[in-house]
Design a protein around this motif. Sequence first.
Motif, mmCIF file in Angstrom:
data_model
loop_
_atom_site.group_PDB
_atom_site.id
_atom_site.type_symbol
_atom_site.label_atom_id
_atom_site.label_comp_id
_atom_site.label_asym_id
_atom_site.label_seq_id
_atom_site.Cartn_x
_atom_site.Cartn_y
_atom_site.Cartn_z
ATOM 1 N N ARG A 168 60.979 39.811 50.502
ATOM 2 C CA ARG A 168 61.335 40.718 51.607
ATOM 3 C C ARG A 168 60.993 40.035 53.052
ATOM 4 N N GLY A 169 61.177 38.641 53.113
ATOM 5 C CA GLY A 169 61.027 38.084 54.476
ATOM 6 C C GLY A 169 62.029 37.645 54.948
ATOM 7 N N TYR A 170 61.968 37.004 56.030
ATOM 8 C CA TYR A 170 63.375 36.488 56.706
ATOM 9 C C TYR A 170 63.965 35.398 56.009
ATOM 10 N N VAL A 171 65.379 35.589 56.193
ATOM 11 C CA VAL A 171 66.328 34.545 55.602
ATOM 12 C C VAL A 171 65.920 33.032 56.276
ATOM 13 N N ILE A 172 65.654 32.189 55.278
ATOM 14 C CA ILE A 172 65.063 30.695 55.974
ATOM 15 C C ILE A 172 66.018 30.215 56.703
ATOM 16 N N THR A 173 67.198 29.863 56.367
ATOM 17 C CA THR A 173 68.087 29.307 57.050
ATOM 18 C C THR A 173 68.303 29.891 58.568
ATOM 19 N N ALA A 174 67.994 30.941 58.559
ATOM 20 C CA ALA A 174 68.266 31.614 60.065
ATOM 21 C C ALA A 174 67.281 31.579 60.923
ATOM 22 N N VAL A 175 65.967 31.456 60.405
ATOM 23 C CA VAL A 175 64.674 31.229 60.899
ATOM 24 C C VAL A 175 64.814 29.953 61.344
ATOM 25 N N ASP A 176 65.207 28.689 60.422
ATOM 26 C CA ASP A 176 65.212 27.242 60.836
ATOM 27 C C ASP A 176 66.229 27.012 61.794
ATOM 28 N N ALA A 177 67.414 27.884 61.855
ATOM 29 C CA ALA A 177 68.357 27.410 63.086
ATOM 30 C C ALA A 177 67.753 27.753 64.396
ATOM 31 N N ALA A 178 66.946 28.993 64.117
ATOM 32 C CA ALA A 178 66.384 29.317 65.539
ATOM 33 C C ALA A 178 65.318 28.541 66.060
ATOM 34 N N LEU A 179 64.676 28.045 65.039
ATOM 35 C CA LEU A 179 63.536 27.011 65.591
ATOM 36 C C LEU A 179 64.048 25.785 66.018
ATOM 37 N N GLY A 180 65.099 25.244 65.495
ATOM 38 C CA GLY A 180 65.908 23.877 65.887
ATOM 39 C C GLY A 180 66.381 24.268 67.304
ATOM 40 N N ARG A 181 67.022 25.450 67.781
ATOM 41 C CA ARG A 181 67.327 25.524 69.205
ATOM 42 C C ARG A 181 66.254 25.816 70.200
ATOM 43 N N ILE A 182 64.999 26.314 69.489
ATOM 44 C CA ILE A 182 63.903 26.260 70.315
ATOM 45 C C ILE A 182 63.182 25.024 70.506
ATOM 46 N N GLU A 183 63.254 24.097 69.669
ATOM 47 C CA GLU A 183 62.726 22.894 69.784
ATOM 48 C C GLU A 183 63.653 22.072 70.538
ATOM 49 N N ASP A 184 64.903 22.140 70.665
ATOM 50 C CA ASP A 184 65.700 21.440 71.482
ATOM 51 C C ASP A 184 65.211 21.744 72.922
ATOM 52 N N ALA A 185 65.054 23.081 73.259
ATOM 53 C CA ALA A 185 64.894 23.422 74.646
ATOM 54 C C ALA A 185 63.308 22.980 74.982
ATOM 55 N N PHE A 186 62.458 22.927 74.232
ATOM 56 C CA PHE A 186 61.226 22.432 74.403
ATOM 57 C C PHE A 186 61.327 20.712 74.739
ATOM 58 N N ALA A 187 62.233 20.081 73.806
ATOM 59 C CA ALA A 187 62.542 18.690 74.028
ATOM 60 C C ALA A 187 63.185 18.290 75.441
#
Length: 186
Positions: A59-78
């Motif tokens: 009952r956690g968050y769907v992994i692929t959705a979180v990973d996609a969001a983390l990718g966008r966040i990483e791009d912003a920090f980079a």
Amino acid sequence: MTTSESTRITFTETHGSEKGYDKRAVDAFLLRAREAFEEGAEPMSAADVRRAAFPIVRRGYVITAVDAALGRIEDAFAAREREAAVSSSGVHAWVGQTRETAQVVLDRLSRPKGHRFDRVGALRYGYRIDEVDLVADKLAKYLETGESVTVEQVRAVAFRMQRGGYREAQVDAVLDAVIEVILAVA
């Protein structure tokens, strides 16, 4: 409603026996990332986002959705890190540092197949050598010729395990460095 509640990202939850990322851990990390990005509260880098890991639970968050969001966040920090480095040291220093990192990675990836990374002991499991070497060849072509490789492709790389395989930490470090190079020139 507080600001953090009104801007909170929500993800689809897993159902039944399917497992996902622990919701509290993801929410806490995303809150810290938002505060670091918007308010400069606690320092965080693109590499910190890339290394984020969460417990896997029912009952956690769907992994692929979180990973996609983390990718966008990483791009912003980079992008922010690139802008800061260029404004403080200049474009030539930034390009020089990126070239240096790319050359170190290329030197590693240019080693003979089967000898690009240290291996774990014969009875331990590491990344499959043939799979890593296949990806290494593609990444080396990118670094040598600019052949198309996206940061999403590198982030999505996954290897099966084998006894006596390549040491995971070394392979992961090189993949991280390739992501840094791609983001630096993006």
